[in-house]
Scaffold this motif. Structure first.
Motif, PDB file in Angstrom:
ATOM      1  N   VAL A 200      23.680 100.171  32.592  1.00 40.18           N
ATOM      2  CA  VAL A 200      24.938  99.889  33.282  1.00 40.18           C
ATOM      3  C   VAL A 200      24.658  99.385  34.696  1.00 40.18           C
ATOM      4  N   VAL A 201      25.558  98.506  35.144  1.00 37.91           N
ATOM      5  CA  VAL A 201      25.558  98.032  36.530  1.00 37.91           C
ATOM      6  C   VAL A 201      26.863  98.547  37.138  1.00 37.91           C
ATOM      7  N   GLU A 221      29.912  89.587  36.096  1.00 39.46           N
ATOM      8  CA  GLU A 221      29.462  88.412  35.339  1.00 39.46           C
ATOM      9  C   GLU A 221      27.938  88.474  35.140  1.00 39.46           C
ATOM     10  N   ALA A 222      27.236  88.893  36.210  1.00 35.07           N
ATOM     11  CA  ALA A 222      25.771  89.014  36.108  1.00 35.07           C
ATOM     12  C   ALA A 222      25.408  90.015  35.012  1.00 35.07           C
ATOM     13  N   VAL A 228      24.765  93.595  29.531  1.00 34.60           N
ATOM     14  CA  VAL A 228      24.754  94.970  30.030  1.00 34.60           C
ATOM     15  C   VAL A 228      26.178  95.362  30.442  1.00 34.60           C
ATOM     16  N   GLY A 229      26.535  96.650  30.294  1.00 33.40           N
ATOM     17  CA  GLY A 229      27.852  97.131  30.691  1.00 33.40           C
ATOM     18  C   GLY A 229      28.020  97.124  32.199  1.00 33.40           C
ATOM     19  N   PHE A 230      29.285  97.065  32.636  1.00 31.92           N
ATOM     20  CA  PHE A 230      29.570  97.101  34.073  1.00 31.92           C
ATOM     21  C   PHE A 230      30.701  98.078  34.352  1.00 31.92           C
ATOM     22  N   PRO A 259      36.100  89.721  32.181  1.00 28.87           N
ATOM     23  CA  PRO A 259      35.540  90.060  30.869  1.00 28.87           C
ATOM     24  C   PRO A 259      34.289  90.931  30.943  1.00 28.87           C
ATOM     25  N   GLY A 260      33.582  90.903  32.093  1.00 31.03           N
ATOM     26  CA  GLY A 260      32.357  91.699  32.203  1.00 31.03           C
ATOM     27  C   GLY A 260      32.608  93.161  32.519  1.00 31.03           C
ATOM     28  N   VAL A 261      33.824  93.505  32.969  1.00 34.54           N
ATOM     29  CA  VAL A 261      34.108  94.905  33.309  1.00 34.54           C
ATOM     30  C   VAL A 261      34.299  95.679  32.012  1.00 34.54           C
ATOM     31  N   THR A 262      33.412  96.642  31.761  1.00 32.44           N
ATOM     32  CA  THR A 262      33.488  97.379  30.495  1.00 32.44           C
ATOM     33  C   THR A 262      34.000  98.809  30.680  1.00 32.44           C
TER      34      THR A 262
END
Ligand code: PLP
Length: 469
Positions: A200-201, A221-222, A228-230, A259-262
């Motif tokens: 996770v980031v 986004e990175a 990887v989850g964020f 979309p990258g926020v999990t």
């Protein structure tokens, strides 16, 4: 309560922690016979009465986010109605399932779920720390399922200490990345730290120390590009930034619209104006939430399943949380946010106008300042504010002080009083740099001691004293 400092750091702690010795009975043993309820309540009232003025008048950073007597009474009534409820026994209290499902759905909707196709799900927890620990548990277990045995979280140095607690509890390695010159997460350095062991980031919206919002768009986004989850930690911002955005303030997107926020954490017991003891953790998709759950089907005590860390939980707090959210509604949160941001703007201007200190970055409502003048100790400024009735938060690395602005500070005259007192406090700190007592020596010492175990030992002694009657 006496406000006279003593000079000795541990004695100072003792004085702050145990002001009722000698004024109220010390109840270190069970009374042989129960004390009459009236008397019990009178003892509780005496302490609450002694403590109320300080937070109610709007002199405390964060801590109480709403606090109007009518609202407090309303929360207490909602709690009382459901005080016997325990969500561990939903067969007895299906109301708890209704209330918690609705708290989660309302929070998710506010944080972008209403505007995307994906399902956003979550659970109610006991506070920001538990929301964060639970999210990290979900990533830890998902990582294990994917074969990641030695998991890593990548996070900015300003992320909340709850991530350190989660890392310590679950043996997750931390890659802590220093913030950039702009005081927010350094996207390139964070992206470079992501590897095949990263589960996770993390980014904050905003971070506790300086109230600044990390570049969530680029960070998430990175993480997404690398599979990887964020996690957006919006414990402090989840219930205020959506309304600030609607009011036209410059709030970059930080929620599930990206979309990258999990996953996200958002504290109902802060700017959601619920009673202390609730928060919400949210996930993009039910699969990730599953990894948070705990089930044990081989226990002689029966089939056991809990969505979060505790077993039994206070259903009354969920009822009070639900009541706060429904009673505020969108317009209530929007009005509250407008009032807070107006007070914060006055206080921000005051910090900027005070010689010898500077505001860190351009925050919306958690305002950190540091000394810019040779010889001016920002912790002395904090102590001089304490002497004027304020309770600000001392921060370090670098030394600074912040105030988290809440509805308490939106009361008439509070922001103006802050401006006046800050000016006087800076002058006092400049004129009496060696004043006795207060927190300045403790912070000074903590910053200068190279042996961090010594500082930890001091903090442990503080907790030891906490539990001495
Ligand atoms: C950004 C952030 N995350 C997490 C937390 C932890 O919340 P709690 O104190 O409710 O556990 C806080 C608390 O202030 C916070 O500001």
């Amino acid at each position: 309560m006496t406000d006279q400092p003593t000079g000795d750091p541990l004695a100072e702690l003792e004085r702050v922690l145990k002001p009722y010795r000698g004024t109220l009975p010390t109840r270190a043993r069970l009374p042989e016979h129960g004390v009459a309820r009236d008397e019990v309540l009178a003892e509780l009232r005496e302490m609450a009465d002694a403590e109320r003025e300080r937070w109610q008048s709007g002199h405390v950073s964060g801590a109480v986010y709403q606090g109007d007597p009518e609202h407090v009474a309303f929360l207490a009534e909602a709690y009382a109605i459901h005080s016997q409820s325990n969500p561990l026994h939903l067969d007895v209290w299906p109301s708890a399932a209704k209330l918690e499902a609705e708290i989660v759905a309302m929070t998710a909707g506010m944080l972008g779920a209403d505007r995307i196709e994906d399902d956003v799900v979550g659970t109610v927890t006991s506070g920001g720390t538990e929301s964060i620990v639970m999210a990290m548990r979900a990533y830890r277990r998902r990582g294990l399922a994917q074969g990641i045995e030695r998991p890593v979280m990548v996070l900015p140095q300003t992320a909340h200490a709850a991530f350190d607690k989660a890392a310590e509890l679950m043996g997750i390695e931390q890659r802590k990345i220093p913030v950039g010159a702009d005081w927010v997460a350094d996207v390139d350095a964070m992206a470079a730290a992501i590897d095949e062991r990263t589960i996770v980031v993390v980014g904050s919206a905003p971070a506790f120390p300086h109230g600044l919002i990390d570049p969530i768009v680029a960070l998430s986004e990175a993480a997404r590009e690398r599979g990887v989850g964020f996690h957006t930690d919006s414990c402090l911002g989840g219930f205020i930034l959506p309304w600030a955005e609607r009011l036209g303030h410059p709030v970059p997107v930080f929620d599930f619209r990206l979309p990258g926020v999990t996953s996200m954490s958002a504290d109902t017991h802060k700017f959601g104006y619920a009673a202390k003891g609730t928060s919400v953790v949210l996930y993009r998709g039910a699969e990730l939430r599953r990894h948070q759950y705990f089930t044990f089907s081989d226990w002689p005590g029966g089939l056991y399943a809990t969505p979060t860390l505790p077993g039994s939980r206070p259903g009354g707090l969920s009822a009070a949380c639900w009541a706060a959210m429904v009673a505020f509604g969108e317009s209530g949160y929007m009005d509250a946010t407008a009032r807070i941001l107006e007070a914060a703007a006055t206080m921000k201007a005051a910090i900027r106008a005070t010689e010898g200190i500077e505001l860190i970055g351009d925050p919306l409502y958690t305002l950190a300042f540091r000394a810019t003048e040779e010889g001016l100790d920002v912790y002395r400024v904090m102590d001089a504010m304490t002497a004027r009735g304020w309770r600000l938060n001392g921060l370090h690395r670098p030394p600074c002080v912040h105030i988290c602005v809440t509805l308490r500070h939106a009361q008439t005259g509070v922001a103006a009083a802050f401006a006046e007192d800050l000016d006087a406090a800076v002058r006092e700190a400049r004129e009496q740099p060696q004043a006795e007592g207060g927190m300045a020596p403790i912070y000074g010492l903590a910053a200068s001691v190279p042996d961090r175990a010594l500082v930890s030992s001091f903090l442990e002694q503080y907790m030891d004293r906490w539990f001495v009657p």
